[in-house]
Design a protein around this motif. Structure first.
Motif, PDB file in Angstrom:
ATOM      1  N   PHE A 181     -60.391  44.102  18.316  1.00 53.00           N
ATOM      2  CA  PHE A 181     -59.228  43.442  18.930  1.00 53.00           C
ATOM      3  C   PHE A 181     -58.873  42.176  18.165  1.00 53.00           C
ATOM      4  CE2 PHE A 181     -60.719  46.159  22.282  1.00 53.00           C
ATOM      5  CZ  PHE A 181     -59.541  46.609  22.856  1.00 53.00           C
ATOM      6  N   LEU A 223     -55.378  50.597  19.998  1.00 51.75           N
ATOM      7  CA  LEU A 223     -55.601  49.616  21.071  1.00 51.75           C
ATOM      8  C   LEU A 223     -54.466  49.660  22.077  1.00 51.75           C
ATOM      9  CD1 LEU A 223     -56.686  46.574  18.853  1.00 51.75           C
ATOM     10  CD2 LEU A 223     -58.086  48.477  19.707  1.00 51.75           C
ATOM     11  N   ASP A 268     -62.762  50.962  27.786  1.00 49.61           N
ATOM     12  CA  ASP A 268     -62.846  49.526  27.626  1.00 49.61           C
ATOM     13  C   ASP A 268     -63.945  49.189  26.619  1.00 49.61           C
ATOM     14  OD1 ASP A 268     -61.854  47.194  29.722  1.00 49.61           O
ATOM     15  OD2 ASP A 268     -63.638  46.667  28.523  1.00 49.61           O
ATOM     16  N   ILE A 278     -59.575  51.290  24.036  1.00 45.66           N
ATOM     17  CA  ILE A 278     -59.602  51.978  22.745  1.00 45.66           C
ATOM     18  C   ILE A 278     -59.657  53.478  23.021  1.00 45.66           C
ATOM     19  CG2 ILE A 278     -60.915  52.281  20.592  1.00 45.66           C
ATOM     20  CD1 ILE A 278     -62.353  49.604  21.298  1.00 45.66           C
ATOM     21  N   HIS A 301     -51.337  50.112  17.216  1.00 47.48           N
ATOM     22  CA  HIS A 301     -50.870  50.165  18.605  1.00 47.48           C
ATOM     23  C   HIS A 301     -49.946  51.368  18.758  1.00 47.48           C
ATOM     24  CE1 HIS A 301     -52.138  45.944  18.196  1.00 47.48           C
ATOM     25  NE2 HIS A 301     -52.496  46.091  19.456  1.00 47.48           N
ATOM     26  N   ASP A 341     -56.797  46.413  26.950  1.00 54.54           N
ATOM     27  CA  ASP A 341     -58.171  46.137  26.508  1.00 54.54           C
ATOM     28  C   ASP A 341     -58.903  47.414  26.112  1.00 54.54           C
ATOM     29  OD1 ASP A 341     -57.985  43.461  26.842  1.00 54.54           O
ATOM     30  OD2 ASP A 341     -58.786  43.463  28.875  1.00 54.54           O
ATOM     31  N   SER A 381     -56.314  37.948  21.512  1.00 56.52           N
ATOM     32  CA  SER A 381     -56.209  38.688  22.773  1.00 56.52           C
ATOM     33  C   SER A 381     -57.515  38.682  23.547  1.00 56.52           C
ATOM     34  CB  SER A 381     -55.777  40.131  22.507  1.00 56.52           C
ATOM     35  OG  SER A 381     -56.876  40.881  22.052  1.00 56.52           O
ATOM     36  N   LYS A 382     -58.563  38.082  22.998  1.00 58.28           N
ATOM     37  CA  LYS A 382     -59.837  38.106  23.723  1.00 58.28           C
ATOM     38  C   LYS A 382     -60.087  36.808  24.460  1.00 58.28           C
ATOM     39  CE  LYS A 382     -61.777  41.273  24.222  1.00 58.28           C
ATOM     40  NZ  LYS A 382     -61.511  42.309  25.057  1.00 58.28           N
ATOM     41  N   ARG A 416     -56.608  49.534  12.492  1.00 53.26           N
ATOM     42  CA  ARG A 416     -56.232  49.195  13.874  1.00 53.26           C
ATOM     43  C   ARG A 416     -54.757  49.519  14.020  1.00 53.26           C
ATOM     44  NH1 ARG A 416     -57.569  43.309  15.061  1.00 53.26           N
ATOM     45  NH2 ARG A 416     -55.918  42.722  13.620  1.00 53.26           N
ATOM     46  N   ASN A 447     -65.656  43.668  16.490  1.00 50.89           N
ATOM     47  CA  ASN A 447     -64.659  43.712  17.569  1.00 50.89           C
ATOM     48  C   ASN A 447     -63.292  44.024  16.958  1.00 50.89           C
ATOM     49  OD1 ASN A 447     -62.765  43.171  19.556  1.00 50.89           O
ATOM     50  ND2 ASN A 447     -63.932  41.470  20.417  1.00 50.89           N
TER      51      ASN A 447
END
Ligand SMILES: Nc1nc2c([nH]c(=O)n2[C@H]2C[C@H](O)[C@@H](COP(=O)(O)OP(=O)(O)OP(=O)(O)O)O2)c(=O)[nH]1
Length: 141
Positions: A136, A14, A113, A19, A90, A17, A140-141, A88, A134
């Motif tokens: 995320f 991520l 996105d 991927i 970063h 926003d 953060s959404k 997931r 989802n």
């Protein structure tokens, strides 16, 4: 006798926003579909170790905050049964761009996105996202 299920680890990397997706080449399952970086779990590896290794091998990127999200079992045919573990993570360095280090397996890496995902997408991934998954973090959404 039926072949054993294969265990794959796929990583939602991520960035803001977006991927990271790569389009698979013809040699493996899911030919010409967009999928996440990832690969098969090796003997003795944790999911986090496998995620970091596969992302590094395929994109040259280093990742941090690697977390387990979910796992799914997909029977794709009478010969292929996948157990896919979704992680997931970063980027350790958000400025760093992905490199296509396995061009025989992937056409290249592109950020997308969540609201504008590439098509066609690898079947198991498409199903998850269509079902509302989802990756995320909720805050953060
Ligand atoms: N890379 C990747 N694999 C996925 C995803 N979804 C999913 O079910 N898988 C499954 C398919 C495979 O059974 C397994 C590993 O995928 P792969 O086909 O990319 O493996 P690879 O050749 O890079 O791995 P390796 O044999 O070099 O370890 O994970 C995904 O989004 N990306």
């Amino acid at each position: 006798m039926s072949p054993a299920p294969e265990i794959g680890v796929a990583v939602f990397i991520l960035k803001n926003d977006q991927i990271l997706f790569g389009r698979r080449r013809s040699s493996s399952i899911g030919a010409y579909t967009y999928a996440l970086p990832g690969g098969h779990l090796e003997f003795g590896e944790s999911f986090e170790e496998c995620a970091a290794r596969e992302v590094k091998e395929e994109t040259g990127l280093e990742i941090k905050n690697i977390e387990f999200l979910t796992a799914n079992s997909f029977v794709l045919s009478d010969k292929v049964h996948l157990v896919a573990v979704f992680m997931r993570a970063h980027l350790s360095d958000p400025e760093k761009a992905p490199q296509n280090l396995e061009p025989d397996k992937c056409e290249g890496w592109v950020w997308h996105d969540l609201k504008n995902l590439p098509e066609p997408m690898f079947g198991p991934l498409r199903k998850m996202l269509d079902d509302g998954f989802n990756p995320f973090p909720t805050e953060s959404k």
